[in-house]
Design a protein around this motif. Sequence first.
Motif, mmCIF file in Angstrom:
data_model
loop_
_atom_site.group_PDB
_atom_site.id
_atom_site.type_symbol
_atom_site.label_atom_id
_atom_site.label_comp_id
_atom_site.label_asym_id
_atom_site.label_seq_id
_atom_site.Cartn_x
_atom_site.Cartn_y
_atom_site.Cartn_z
ATOM 1 N N ALA A 88 6.183 -2.302 8.441
ATOM 2 C CA ALA A 88 6.921 -2.948 7.367
ATOM 3 C C ALA A 88 5.980 -3.697 6.433
ATOM 4 O O ALA A 88 4.841 -4.025 6.788
ATOM 5 N N VAL A 89 6.499 -3.957 5.228
ATOM 6 C CA VAL A 89 5.868 -4.868 4.280
ATOM 7 C C VAL A 89 6.936 -5.840 3.812
ATOM 8 O O VAL A 89 8.013 -5.423 3.372
ATOM 9 N N PHE A 90 6.665 -7.144 3.939
ATOM 10 C CA PHE A 90 7.551 -8.184 3.432
ATOM 11 C C PHE A 90 7.005 -8.650 2.079
ATOM 12 O O PHE A 90 5.794 -8.801 1.919
ATOM 13 N N ILE A 91 7.893 -8.893 1.115
ATOM 14 C CA ILE A 91 7.466 -9.338 -0.210
ATOM 15 C C ILE A 91 8.218 -10.598 -0.606
ATOM 16 O O ILE A 91 9.448 -10.645 -0.554
ATOM 17 N N ARG A 105 8.427 -3.081 -8.892
ATOM 18 C CA ARG A 105 8.511 -1.623 -8.822
ATOM 19 C C ARG A 105 7.124 -0.997 -8.685
ATOM 20 O O ARG A 105 6.945 -0.011 -7.963
ATOM 21 N N SER A 106 6.153 -1.581 -9.369
ATOM 22 C CA SER A 106 4.786 -1.087 -9.245
ATOM 23 C C SER A 106 4.250 -1.303 -7.836
ATOM 24 O O SER A 106 3.657 -0.397 -7.235
ATOM 25 N N LEU A 107 4.471 -2.507 -7.290
ATOM 26 C CA LEU A 107 4.008 -2.796 -5.931
ATOM 27 C C LEU A 107 4.710 -1.911 -4.915
ATOM 28 O O LEU A 107 4.069 -1.339 -4.012
ATOM 29 N N ILE A 108 6.006 -1.774 -5.034
ATOM 30 C CA ILE A 108 6.758 -0.950 -4.087
ATOM 31 C C ILE A 108 6.323 0.508 -4.175
ATOM 32 O O ILE A 108 6.225 1.199 -3.152
ATOM 33 N N GLY A 109 6.030 0.978 -5.375
ATOM 34 C CA GLY A 109 5.530 2.334 -5.517
ATOM 35 C C GLY A 109 4.232 2.537 -4.750
ATOM 36 O O GLY A 109 4.048 3.557 -4.065
ATOM 37 N N GLN A 110 3.335 1.561 -4.845
ATOM 38 C CA GLN A 110 2.082 1.638 -4.097
ATOM 39 C C GLN A 110 2.336 1.679 -2.588
ATOM 40 O O GLN A 110 1.699 2.438 -1.850
ATOM 41 N N ILE A 111 3.279 0.848 -2.142
ATOM 42 C CA ILE A 111 3.585 0.785 -0.708
ATOM 43 C C ILE A 111 4.181 2.102 -0.224
ATOM 44 O O ILE A 111 3.804 2.628 0.831
ATOM 45 N N LEU A 112 5.113 2.645 -0.988
ATOM 46 C CA LEU A 112 5.757 3.895 -0.591
ATOM 47 C C LEU A 112 4.745 5.030 -0.475
ATOM 48 O O LEU A 112 4.837 5.874 0.423
ATOM 49 N N VAL A 113 3.776 5.047 -1.375
ATOM 50 C CA VAL A 113 2.756 6.095 -1.342
ATOM 51 C C VAL A 113 1.787 5.905 -0.182
ATOM 52 O O VAL A 113 1.394 6.865 0.490
ATOM 53 N N ALA A 114 1.419 4.643 0.072
ATOM 54 C CA ALA A 114 0.365 4.365 1.049
ATOM 55 C C ALA A 114 0.848 4.304 2.488
ATOM 56 O O ALA A 114 0.061 4.501 3.417
ATOM 57 N N GLY A 171 -2.990 -8.479 -11.354
ATOM 58 C CA GLY A 171 -3.770 -9.703 -11.415
ATOM 59 C C GLY A 171 -4.741 -9.875 -10.266
ATOM 60 O O GLY A 171 -5.244 -8.908 -9.690
ATOM 61 N N LYS A 172 -4.947 -11.115 -9.900
ATOM 62 C CA LYS A 172 -6.044 -11.485 -9.003
ATOM 63 C C LYS A 172 -5.917 -10.956 -7.578
ATOM 64 O O LYS A 172 -6.907 -10.882 -6.859
ATOM 65 N N TYR A 173 -4.704 -10.575 -7.122
ATOM 66 C CA TYR A 173 -4.535 -10.093 -5.743
ATOM 67 C C TYR A 173 -4.367 -8.578 -5.666
ATOM 68 O O TYR A 173 -4.138 -8.029 -4.590
ATOM 69 N N ASN A 174 -4.467 -7.927 -6.805
ATOM 70 C CA ASN A 174 -4.274 -6.479 -6.868
ATOM 71 C C ASN A 174 -5.262 -5.741 -5.964
ATOM 72 O O ASN A 174 -4.874 -4.889 -5.156
ATOM 73 N N LYS A 175 -6.535 -6.060 -6.078
ATOM 74 C CA LYS A 175 -7.549 -5.364 -5.289
ATOM 75 C C LYS A 175 -7.353 -5.615 -3.798
ATOM 76 O O LYS A 175 -7.462 -4.691 -2.974
ATOM 77 N N MET A 176 -7.055 -6.853 -3.434
ATOM 78 C CA MET A 176 -6.824 -7.217 -2.037
ATOM 79 C C MET A 176 -5.686 -6.401 -1.439
ATOM 80 O O MET A 176 -5.787 -5.859 -0.329
#
Length: 267
Positions: free
Chosen positions: A89-92, A144-153, A70-75
């Motif tokens: 770290a990343v807090f969610i 899971r999608s967000l965490i996958g992005q974080i793990l890769v980046a 959604g709207k915060y994906n690009k950010m």
Amino acid sequence: MKFENVYWDEGSMKVDGVYPSILAVGDSWFWYPFPGGSLINHLGRLVATREHIILALGANGAEAFDYTHGKYNKMIRTALRMHGASLSAVFISGGGNDFAGVNDLRPMLRDDCSGAQDSSSCFRDGNGELTLEWLMGKISESYRSLIGQILVASRPGAKIVVHNYDYAIPNGKGIFGRKATWLRQALEDAGVPATLQADCVKTVINRLSIELEEITKIDPSRIHFVDSRGSLDASHWANELHPKPSGFRLIAMEKWNPVLVRLGLSA
């Protein structure tokens, strides 16, 4: 906008000549703008003991889906690309707004719950669309999608910390004393007996907690769950969804800080 070592926009951070070591992807529990701030204000002071800088991403009202599709994906993708390699770290904080609005919670409840004997019987059966199981699957997919992005980046040592809020009280209280259109309205419209309304909220929070605990199994060394259920009593809540400053501080000190200390993010 900033508060001590917490920034809610990258422009202010650049003016101060600093870079984030922690990203906080979140909803109003990280963005609540009223006096005393949100949970992230108190977390900021804890991680400041290790000289961390936090950049908050998201917004009030954000849903988990918004972080990845959604709207915060690009950010979020941009922040991970720019800062991922240097993050500790990343807090969610996410999922609460997926069920807290009257238009979110009401469809998951039966048409008439007036004869219900327990909270579980107030929710529609099955895992079809607009059921509790469907919603939790949707939230889990977004996490899971967000965490996958974080793990890769991010670098291998970066930690991911998720949390589950607390048992909100469906009392109809909104912001500035206004009537809320969140929990109680949906429960009353479905005819849920007053004695079961708080238990219905607990059912949802408990179900969310199960999903978050499962998500930590993706990589237990990097993904950590802060279980803040049962921290607050009625005196700690400002309204149906948000604690008072004292409530946010209590959760930060008693539930988050032990995890942050163990991870080396707080002294």
